[in-house]
Design a protein around this motif. Structure first.
Motif, PDB file in Angstrom:
ATOM      1  N   VAL A   6     -25.335 -23.786  23.999  1.00 50.95           N
ATOM      2  CA  VAL A   6     -25.175 -22.639  23.112  1.00 50.95           C
ATOM      3  C   VAL A   6     -26.554 -22.038  22.858  1.00 50.95           C
ATOM      4  O   VAL A   6     -27.448 -22.730  22.352  1.00 50.95           O
ATOM      5  CB  VAL A   6     -24.517 -23.042  21.774  1.00 50.95           C
ATOM      6  CG1 VAL A   6     -24.386 -21.829  20.860  1.00 50.95           C
ATOM      7  CG2 VAL A   6     -23.149 -23.667  22.016  1.00 50.95           C
ATOM      8  N   CYS A   8     -28.697 -19.894  20.699  1.00 54.55           N
ATOM      9  CA  CYS A   8     -28.594 -19.431  19.308  1.00 54.55           C
ATOM     10  C   CYS A   8     -29.686 -18.426  18.968  1.00 54.55           C
ATOM     11  O   CYS A   8     -30.646 -18.223  19.712  1.00 54.55           O
ATOM     12  CB  CYS A   8     -28.689 -20.623  18.354  1.00 54.55           C
ATOM     13  SG  CYS A   8     -27.387 -21.855  18.575  1.00 54.55           S
ATOM     14  N   ASP A  14     -29.569 -16.577  10.752  1.00 54.49           N
ATOM     15  CA  ASP A  14     -28.696 -16.305  11.894  1.00 54.49           C
ATOM     16  C   ASP A  14     -28.392 -17.590  12.652  1.00 54.49           C
ATOM     17  O   ASP A  14     -27.268 -17.788  13.138  1.00 54.49           O
ATOM     18  CB  ASP A  14     -29.344 -15.286  12.827  1.00 54.49           C
ATOM     19  CG  ASP A  14     -29.481 -13.916  12.190  1.00 54.49           C
ATOM     20  OD1 ASP A  14     -28.819 -13.672  11.161  1.00 54.49           O
ATOM     21  OD2 ASP A  14     -30.254 -13.088  12.710  1.00 54.49           O
ATOM     22  N   CYS A  18     -24.614 -19.636  13.429  1.00 56.03           N
ATOM     23  CA  CYS A  18     -24.117 -20.027  14.743  1.00 56.03           C
ATOM     24  C   CYS A  18     -23.302 -21.317  14.683  1.00 56.03           C
ATOM     25  O   CYS A  18     -22.529 -21.606  15.612  1.00 56.03           O
ATOM     26  CB  CYS A  18     -25.280 -20.210  15.723  1.00 56.03           C
ATOM     27  SG  CYS A  18     -26.077 -18.670  16.232  1.00 56.03           S
ATOM     28  N   HIS A  19     -23.460 -22.101  13.612  1.00 53.11           N
ATOM     29  CA  HIS A  19     -22.737 -23.369  13.563  1.00 53.11           C
ATOM     30  C   HIS A  19     -21.232 -23.165  13.463  1.00 53.11           C
ATOM     31  O   HIS A  19     -20.459 -24.052  13.839  1.00 53.11           O
ATOM     32  CB  HIS A  19     -23.231 -24.239  12.407  1.00 53.11           C
ATOM     33  CG  HIS A  19     -22.705 -25.643  12.486  1.00 53.11           C
ATOM     34  ND1 HIS A  19     -21.812 -26.155  11.579  1.00 53.11           N
ATOM     35  CD2 HIS A  19     -22.918 -26.621  13.402  1.00 53.11           C
ATOM     36  CE1 HIS A  19     -21.504 -27.395  11.922  1.00 53.11           C
ATOM     37  NE2 HIS A  19     -22.160 -27.702  13.017  1.00 53.11           N
ATOM     38  N   THR A  38     -32.832 -22.794  20.554  1.00 51.92           N
ATOM     39  CA  THR A  38     -33.201 -21.981  19.396  1.00 51.92           C
ATOM     40  C   THR A  38     -34.722 -21.996  19.255  1.00 51.92           C
ATOM     41  O   THR A  38     -35.428 -22.515  20.122  1.00 51.92           O
ATOM     42  CB  THR A  38     -32.503 -22.503  18.122  1.00 51.92           C
ATOM     43  OG1 THR A  38     -32.782 -21.606  17.031  1.00 51.92           O
ATOM     44  CG2 THR A  38     -32.955 -23.900  17.760  1.00 51.92           C
ATOM     45  N   MET A  88     -24.873 -16.611  21.811  1.00 53.06           N
ATOM     46  CA  MET A  88     -24.625 -16.042  20.498  1.00 53.06           C
ATOM     47  C   MET A  88     -25.386 -14.736  20.325  1.00 53.06           C
ATOM     48  O   MET A  88     -24.940 -13.821  19.640  1.00 53.06           O
ATOM     49  CB  MET A  88     -25.038 -17.035  19.407  1.00 53.06           C
ATOM     50  CG  MET A  88     -24.316 -18.375  19.459  1.00 53.06           C
ATOM     51  SD  MET A  88     -22.537 -18.232  19.145  1.00 53.06           S
ATOM     52  CE  MET A  88     -21.868 -18.429  20.793  1.00 53.06           C
ATOM     53  N   THR A  89     -26.571 -14.654  20.908  1.00 54.32           N
ATOM     54  CA  THR A  89     -27.375 -13.449  20.831  1.00 54.32           C
ATOM     55  C   THR A  89     -27.207 -12.636  22.108  1.00 54.32           C
ATOM     56  O   THR A  89     -27.316 -13.176  23.211  1.00 54.32           O
ATOM     57  CB  THR A  89     -28.863 -13.784  20.602  1.00 54.32           C
ATOM     58  OG1 THR A  89     -29.665 -12.614  20.780  1.00 54.32           O
ATOM     59  CG2 THR A  89     -29.363 -14.852  21.571  1.00 54.32           C
ATOM     60  N   VAL A 143     -20.241 -14.336  16.402  1.00 55.67           N
ATOM     61  CA  VAL A 143     -20.430 -15.628  17.065  1.00 55.67           C
ATOM     62  C   VAL A 143     -19.102 -16.361  17.238  1.00 55.67           C
ATOM     63  O   VAL A 143     -18.885 -17.042  18.248  1.00 55.67           O
ATOM     64  CB  VAL A 143     -21.453 -16.498  16.309  1.00 55.67           C
ATOM     65  CG1 VAL A 143     -22.809 -15.795  16.248  1.00 55.67           C
ATOM     66  CG2 VAL A 143     -20.977 -16.875  14.916  1.00 55.67           C
TER      67      VAL A 143
END
Length: 338
Positions: A6, A8, A14, A18-19, A38, A88-89, A143
């Motif tokens: 993932v 993030c 932010d 994401c969680h 991340t 996610m981004t 997300v």
């Protein structure tokens, strides 16, 4: 089974959001380990997130693509044999990571037209592409939509809120190191940068700090270097308040988790406190809480009333009286034993 990667966001708030997506993926694929990418600062927080096996650090690049650093990370990622990557981004720089790592399934929204770098699109991707510019939905919804491939929720089903858990033994060890009395309740204050509109008038923070200190509470100012100036101003009026803005980054999570109440403004620390299940009172500018606030149930959100002169910008219209009432209500509703 093949693990999942993932990618993030780098900013703390932010990243915490994401969680929700990670919890969805853990439920959908219970046998697949989940790793994340991340920023370096967030890596120290990731181990408190359920379902996260490993966190990879990538320094945020504001202008440059940072290809050299990405190559170093990609070499390590290839060894893990990831089967899927969830972005996610929605940026080209983020999409380059799983593409260069040769992860076969790369899922996300192509908001920067990164077709090919992203090869599986959520069902509602065209609506997001049409929006461009500022997001038309909350980041929380964004997300979660990536994690569910854009499939609409059925009735009476909610997406999960972010969650962070610190083991009780680890928290007790921090209290001993920091000389914190576990029996004395603590109010954590997160002021944000004093010069920014998202902050709250400093004299009101000071008034709240004086009040709780006079009632026997510990008052902690939390955050980082941006909040250090505010900490100095509060301590000038409330010398017994503790300035935690210069402590190591990992200690911020312990400070938040050990607090009985949290009062803050829009920012990463507010999302972290909410995810740690601390009763929170958060102050936002008008019409901003829905978009930017945590979605956790135990959070009370305050905005300036439209009838006040300051409702358009800033938080001046949030009165001290409303904050005191919200703090008292949050404390009353706190689960017994927490």
């Amino acid at each position: 089974m093949d693990p999942i990667l993932v990618v993030c966001f780098p900013a703390v708030g932010d990243f915490v959001r994401c969680h929700s997506a990670i919890r969805i993926l853990a439920d959908r694929f219970p046998g697949r380990p989940i790793d994340i990418v991340t920023s370096p600062g967030n890596v120290v927080f990731a181990r408190f997130m359920p379902h996260v096996r490993k966190a990879w650090a990538l320094k945020k690049q504001h202008i440059r693509l940072g290809l050299a650093e990405r190559r170093d990370l990609v070499r390590e990622l290839r060894k893990e044999n990831y089967g899927s990557a969830y972005l996610m981004t929605s940026t080209i720089k983020a999409a380059l990571i799983p593409f260069m790592a040769r992860i076969p399934e790369r899922i996300g929204y192509p908001q920067e037209l990164q077709f090919g770098l992203v090869n599986r699109l959520p069902a509602d991707w065209l609506r997001h592409l049409w929006a461009f510019g500022p997001r038309k939905t909350r980041l929380y919804e964004e997300v979660c939509s990536v994690a569910t491939l854009g499939v609409k929720l059925t009735a009476n089903v909610d997406w999960p809120s972010p969650q962070m858990i610190i083991p009780a033994v680890e928290l007790d060890e921090w209290r001993k190191r920091a000389g914190v009395d576990a029996e004395r309740p603590a109010l954590a204050l997160f002021t944000g940068e004093m010069e920014r509109l998202r902050s709250w008038p400093m004299e009101r923070f000071i008034s709240i700090a004086k009040d709780y200190s006079s009632r026997g509470w510990a008052v902690w100012i939390v955050g980082g270097p941006r909040e250090h100036g505010a900490a100095n101003r509060i301590r000038a009026e409330v010398p017994q308040a503790v300035d935690f803005t210069t402590t190591p980054l990992i200690d911020v999570m312990y400070q938040l988790a050990a607090s009985a109440l949290f009062l803050g403004v829009n920012g990463g620390m507010s999302h972290a406190a909410a995810a740690l299940s601390v009763p929170c009172v958060l102050i936002f500018g008008s019409n901003l809480s829905y978009i930017h606030a945590p979605v956790n149930q135990h959070v009370r959100l305050l905005e300036p009333p439209i009838s006040t002169p300051s409702w358009i910008v800033g938080t001046v219209g949030v009165s001290e009286e409303r904050v005191r009432e919200a703090l008292a209500s949050a404390l009353a509703d706190r689960p017994q034993g927490s």
